[in-house]
Structures are given as structure tokens and as C-alpha cells.
Design a protein around this motif. Structure first.
Motif, PDB file in Angstrom:
ATOM      1  N   ARG A 139       0.851  -1.187   0.000  1.00 37.04           N
ATOM      2  CA  ARG A 139       0.000   0.000   0.000  1.00 37.04           C
ATOM      3  C   ARG A 139       0.886   1.236   0.000  1.00 37.04           C
ATOM      4  O   ARG A 139       1.887   1.306   0.710  1.00 37.04           O
ATOM      5  CB  ARG A 139      -0.887   0.019   1.252  1.00 37.04           C
ATOM      6  CG  ARG A 139      -1.831   1.221   1.343  1.00 37.04           C
ATOM      7  CD  ARG A 139      -2.374   1.433   2.753  1.00 37.04           C
ATOM      8  NE  ARG A 139      -2.756   0.182   3.403  1.00 37.04           N
ATOM      9  CZ  ARG A 139      -2.118  -0.329   4.446  1.00 37.04           C
ATOM     10  NH1 ARG A 139      -1.064   0.292   4.949  1.00 37.04           N
ATOM     11  NH2 ARG A 139      -2.533  -1.450   4.999  1.00 37.04           N
ATOM     12  N   VAL A 140       0.500   2.238  -0.816  1.00 38.59           N
ATOM     13  CA  VAL A 140       1.184   3.528  -0.825  1.00 38.59           C
ATOM     14  C   VAL A 140       0.141   4.636  -0.735  1.00 38.59           C
ATOM     15  O   VAL A 140      -1.069   4.379  -0.811  1.00 38.59           O
ATOM     16  CB  VAL A 140       2.042   3.706  -2.102  1.00 38.59           C
ATOM     17  CG1 VAL A 140       3.200   2.720  -2.119  1.00 38.59           C
ATOM     18  CG2 VAL A 140       1.190   3.544  -3.352  1.00 38.59           C
ATOM     19  N   GLY A 141       0.598   5.871  -0.575  1.00 36.93           N
ATOM     20  CA  GLY A 141      -0.329   6.988  -0.402  1.00 36.93           C
ATOM     21  C   GLY A 141      -1.035   7.410  -1.665  1.00 36.93           C
ATOM     22  O   GLY A 141      -2.102   8.032  -1.624  1.00 36.93           O
ATOM     23  N   GLY A 142      -0.476   7.078  -2.811  1.00 33.38           N
ATOM     24  CA  GLY A 142      -1.061   7.479  -4.087  1.00 33.38           C
ATOM     25  C   GLY A 142      -0.079   7.213  -5.205  1.00 33.38           C
ATOM     26  O   GLY A 142       0.990   6.617  -5.001  1.00 33.38           O
ATOM     27  N   ILE A 143      -0.413   7.662  -6.402  1.00 33.15           N
ATOM     28  CA  ILE A 143       0.387   7.326  -7.564  1.00 33.15           C
ATOM     29  C   ILE A 143       1.791   7.921  -7.506  1.00 33.15           C
ATOM     30  O   ILE A 143       2.751   7.328  -7.995  1.00 33.15           O
ATOM     31  CB  ILE A 143      -0.342   7.754  -8.867  1.00 33.15           C
ATOM     32  CG1 ILE A 143       0.425   7.247 -10.098  1.00 33.15           C
ATOM     33  CG2 ILE A 143      -0.508   9.255  -8.931  1.00 33.15           C
ATOM     34  CD1 ILE A 143       0.607   5.744 -10.127  1.00 33.15           C
ATOM     35  N   GLU A 145       3.673   8.307  -4.804  1.00 34.82           N
ATOM     36  CA  GLU A 145       4.467   7.392  -3.983  1.00 34.82           C
ATOM     37  C   GLU A 145       4.695   6.074  -4.714  1.00 34.82           C
ATOM     38  O   GLU A 145       5.771   5.467  -4.603  1.00 34.82           O
ATOM     39  CB  GLU A 145       3.774   7.132  -2.643  1.00 34.82           C
ATOM     40  CG  GLU A 145       3.931   8.268  -1.647  1.00 34.82           C
ATOM     41  CD  GLU A 145       3.431   7.888  -0.253  1.00 34.82           C
ATOM     42  OE1 GLU A 145       2.960   6.738  -0.077  1.00 34.82           O
ATOM     43  OE2 GLU A 145       3.517   8.736   0.649  1.00 34.82           O
ATOM     44  N   ALA A 146       3.704   5.611  -5.453  1.00 36.51           N
ATOM     45  CA  ALA A 146       3.852   4.372  -6.209  1.00 36.51           C
ATOM     46  C   ALA A 146       4.988   4.488  -7.211  1.00 36.51           C
ATOM     47  O   ALA A 146       5.826   3.582  -7.339  1.00 36.51           O
ATOM     48  CB  ALA A 146       2.547   4.027  -6.922  1.00 36.51           C
ATOM     49  N   GLY A 182      -3.582   1.979  -8.978  1.00 37.87           N
ATOM     50  CA  GLY A 182      -3.993   2.975  -7.988  1.00 37.87           C
ATOM     51  C   GLY A 182      -2.955   3.119  -6.904  1.00 37.87           C
ATOM     52  O   GLY A 182      -1.778   3.406  -7.175  1.00 37.87           O
ATOM     53  N   ASP A 183      -3.364   2.897  -5.647  1.00 40.77           N
ATOM     54  CA  ASP A 183      -2.419   3.018  -4.540  1.00 40.77           C
ATOM     55  C   ASP A 183      -1.877   1.652  -4.108  1.00 40.77           C
ATOM     56  O   ASP A 183      -1.413   1.487  -2.976  1.00 40.77           O
ATOM     57  CB  ASP A 183      -3.068   3.725  -3.345  1.00 40.77           C
ATOM     58  CG  ASP A 183      -4.297   2.997  -2.825  1.00 40.77           C
ATOM     59  OD1 ASP A 183      -4.709   1.986  -3.430  1.00 40.77           O
ATOM     60  OD2 ASP A 183      -4.842   3.447  -1.792  1.00 40.77           O
ATOM     61  N   SER A 184      -1.917   0.684  -5.020  1.00 45.31           N
ATOM     62  CA  SER A 184      -1.326  -0.637  -4.776  1.00 45.31           C
ATOM     63  C   SER A 184      -0.115  -0.826  -5.682  1.00 45.31           C
ATOM     64  O   SER A 184      -0.179  -0.550  -6.892  1.00 45.31           O
ATOM     65  CB  SER A 184      -2.335  -1.756  -5.044  1.00 45.31           C
ATOM     66  OG  SER A 184      -3.423  -1.709  -4.143  1.00 45.31           O
TER      67      SER A 184
END
Length: 423
Positions: A139-143, A145-146, A182-184
């Protein structure tokens, strides 16, 4: 082993709630614990478990490595097909392939295909790709961070390799593929696991590498398996990218052999394959474009101690058939073609065949003996060569099964064959 009263005493303790089924080995040996469970089941269900309790394997070994709450063993009839000549990258020679199955006519059908392949001079087989996978999801905060995580992984693959390989003396990290939804963030780790099927090896190694990702990035591990691996489930990624061994076997069969042994023509088998395995499978949205490759994969898995559930990936196979001009007996065995009336080219490509010759069920006595029939028990020299050879031989067995079934369909002999064998 304890005296005959011990299983009854332990069964009574379970019945009274003093012990749980899984705790019996803490109080006695594994064979006595299995006997106590059988007695409990017989009392609770009115079943008779005499045959289940009549087994040859070592209960201690099985409970240590293969099963929990053991009550006995399931017996599956085992047959053998062959011999068939295999010219592979690792397999080279004549082989008998043990097959464990309850499906009447399967062994006879595959054996017919092996006989036809042998009469054509044997089959070629090659492992074209090898790599066991495990794909954790973070899991990340959003794209943003991804993207940062993906960049970090690309720049630090060597650090991940060092962490992963610290857990094993045999496995090697080959690659880390990244996927973002997404945030994965999914990281698909790919390992060379040598002669082991390697699922446990890959899982333990990935856990160590995932810790490094968590320590060094904003990613938080959600699950060590994020299903992009993908293990024991139909998945296009395995059909395309492969998992375990990607292996192909092929053969050229002279026209006269097709007509005399398969009682049909190359053209009829080609049409049956095109309309059934290719067009029919496409219309069905199938991941497997074959007649019944999973039949041979499952039977070989059960016989040699593979993880039976991975037959799901083993069904990821494409069968190709082509009626060709100028295929003679000499051409089929590697010579040049001549002015013959042509023949048949057939292949089966299994994208994700997960096999090993060490570890897991390969240590069980009947499975070890089946591997001895193949000459492939234990680790190979070089490492990985025994598992490669097993994959190649199974692929040739699957090819034999495809040829036999397609010929039976093309000649309209399928139902009569089952009737003749009383199945």
C-alpha cells in the motif's frame, strides 16, 4: 510405537475435549496419533477406515513435512507409459513415465501416443524459460508514492537480490517486475529455484526482500502474496510470462505412421486441432488451447510428488498441429525430408509447469520410487537439470496424450475406445 490400547485412550481424550486433534503428536508418535484419529472418526461417522490405515509411508516423515491431522493415506492406481525417446536439453534417452490416475483409458491413450512418438524416432523437448514467482502487494499513499517505489526498486534490485538470497543456499533472484494499480504496488519476484519446485523458497526469500522495501520506501506490505504470482489459480500472466518451467515438446510423424497407428490422416488431426483446440478454446475464452494436457500433468504430479493443485497452471498449454509435405521416417528422427507423401508436425507448449525433484512430496516413498523410474530423484548435476528433465519428459507425455486424443476424435473412435476398455 505404543501398545494397542493407546490409540483408544487418546481418541477418548479427544472425544472428551481434553485434547485437540492436532495435539496428539505432542503425546505420542505419529503412527499412534493417526490410529487414534481413525478410531475417533470410525466412532463418530460409522465409517470403516481399515484401508486408509494400511499405508507404507513413514508417518513421522509425512507429519513433519507433508500433512497435518494425519489419519492414513489415499491410494491412487499408478500405471506407466513408454518407453519413449526424449531428446531434450536435460533429458536424453528412453524413459518410462509413471502416471497415477483414477481415469480409466487415460494411461492406455497416452501410451498409444508414446508408441507413435517412439515409432517416429522420438520427440524433442526444451525448457525455454524457468522462474518461480512470488508477488507481494504494498500500500502507498497514491500514484506519486507508487512511482517513487517503482523507481527505487529499479535502482536497488541488487540490494533486494542480496536480501532474498540470504535466506537460501540454492535459490537465485532473477528479476523483480513492478505493477501499479492505484495506490497498490505489486512486485513480482522471479527466482531460479534449481531442482526444487521452490514455492516455499520463493516465499521466504521474498519476505526478506519485502522488509527492505518497507524499510527504504513509503510502501507498506499488505500481503506477501498479492495474487500476481499467481499460484493455483487460472491467470493470464502465467500463460504469457510463465511460472516454474516453460517447456515445449514437438515431434514429426510420417504420414504412413499416422495412418497405420492413429487410423486417420495428418490433415484430419490438423483440422480437429484447429477447430477444437484453437477456435473452440478461443470462443470459450480459455487460457489453455489444448485437448487435455492437464490429464497427463495431474497424473505425473500425483505419481512424482508434485503439488497437485498446481495442475491449474499446468493446463496453460497450447497444442499446435500442422500437416506437412515431405515428412519421412528419416526426417522425423532428424534427417532431411524426401519425396514422401508428407506427415504431421505436432507440438505442445506448457507455459507454467511447476515441478521439482527435491523437497515436498518428492520425499514420500512411492513418489521417490516413481522418480527413480525416471532416474531423476534428488538434485541434478548441474543443479536444476533433474527438474528440467522432469519437465521435458512430462511435456512429451502431454504431447503423446494430445496426439492420441486428437486422433481418436478425428477418426471418431473416442467413445468406442472407452467402451472397449469398459470405462
Amino acid at each position: 510405537m505404543s501398545d494397542g490400547s493407546e490409540p483408544s485412550r487418546l481418541a477418548e481424550k479427544v472425544r472428551e475435549g481434553e485434547l485437540r486433534l492436532h495435539e496428539l503428536e505432542d503425546h505420542t508418535d505419529s503412527e499412534t496419533a493417526a490410529a487414534a484419529r481413525r478410531q475417533l472418526l470410525e466412532a463418530e461417522t460409522d465409517a470403516e477406515l481399515e484401508t486408509i490405515g494400511d499405508f507404507a509411508l513413514d508417518a513421522e516423515q509425512a507429519t513433519d513435512a507433508n500433512v497435518e491431522n494425519m489419519v492414513g493415506a489415499a491410494q491412487i492406481p499408478m500405471g506407466v507409459v513408454g518407453p519413449v525417446q526424449v531428446a531434450g536439453g536435460a533429458a536424453d534417452g528412453e524413459y518410462y513415465l509413471p502416471l497415477a490416475t483414477t481415469e480409466g483409458a487415460l494411461v492406455a491413450s497416452v501410451n498409444r501416443g508414446c508408441s507413435v512418438i517412439a515409432g517416429a524416432g522420438g520427440a524433442d523437448a526444451r525448457v525455454t524459460k524457468s522462474g518461480m514467482t512470488r508477488a507481494p502487494v504494498f500500500r502507498v499513499g497514491g500514484i506519486a508514492e507508487a512511482e517513487a517505489v517503482v523507481s527505487w526498486v529499479g535502482e536497488n534490485t541488487e540490494r533486494l537480490r542480496e536480501a532474498a538470497e540470504s535466506t537460501t543456499s540454492h535459490g537465485e533472484l532473477l528479476d523483480v517486475d513492478t505493477y501499479v494499480v492505484g495506490d497498490s504496488v505489486f512486485l513480482r519476484f522471479v527466482y531460479d529455484t534449481k531442482d526444487a519446485m521452490g514455492m516455499n523458497m520463493a516465499t521466504i526469500a521474498t519476505r526478506e526482500a519485502a522488509q527492505v522495501v518497507e524499510d527504504e520506501t513509503a510502501a507498506s506490505l499488505v500481503a506477501l502474496s498479492g495474487n500476481l504470482c499467481s499460484d493455483k489459480k487460472p491467470a493470464a500472466i502465467n500463460a504469457v510470462e510463465g511460472r516454474g518451467r516453460s517447456v515445449t515438446a514437438d515431434v514429426k510423424i510420417p504420414r504412413e505412421t499416422v495412418e497405420e497407428r492413429l487410423h486417420t490422416t495428418p490433415e484430419a488431426i490438423e483440422e480437429a486441432n484447429t477447430r477444437k483446440n484453437l477456435v473452440g478454446s478461443a470462443k470459450a475464452g480459455s487460457l489453455g488451447f489444448n485437448a487435455h494436457a492437464a490429464n497427463v500433468v495431474a497424473a505425473a504430479f500425483l505419481a512424482t510428488g508434485q503439488d497437485a493443485a498446481q495442475v491449474v497452471e499446468g493446463s496453460n498449454a497450447i497444442t499446435t498441429v500442422e500437416a506437412r509435405d515431405g515428412v519421412s521416417a528419416s526426417d522425423a528422427s532428424g534427417g532431411s525430408s524426401d519425396e514422401s507423401d508428407g506427415g504431421l508436425y505436432a507440438s505442445v507448449s506448457l507455459a507454467s509447469l511447476e515441478v521439482g525433484t527435491v523437497g515436498g512430496g518428492t520425499k514420500l516413498p512411492t513418489q521417490s520410487e516413481a522418480l527413480d523410474v525416471l532416474g531423476l530423484r534428488g538434485g541434478g548435476d548441474p543443479a536444476g537439470s533433474n527438474a528440467d528433465a522432469l519437465a521435458e519428459i512430462i511435456a512429451v507425455g502431454a504431447l503423446a496424450g494430445e496426439l492420441s486424443l486428437l486422433a481418436a476424435l478425428a477418426s471418431r473412435h473416442l467413445s468406442s475406445a472407452h467402451e472397449d476398455l469398459g470405462r
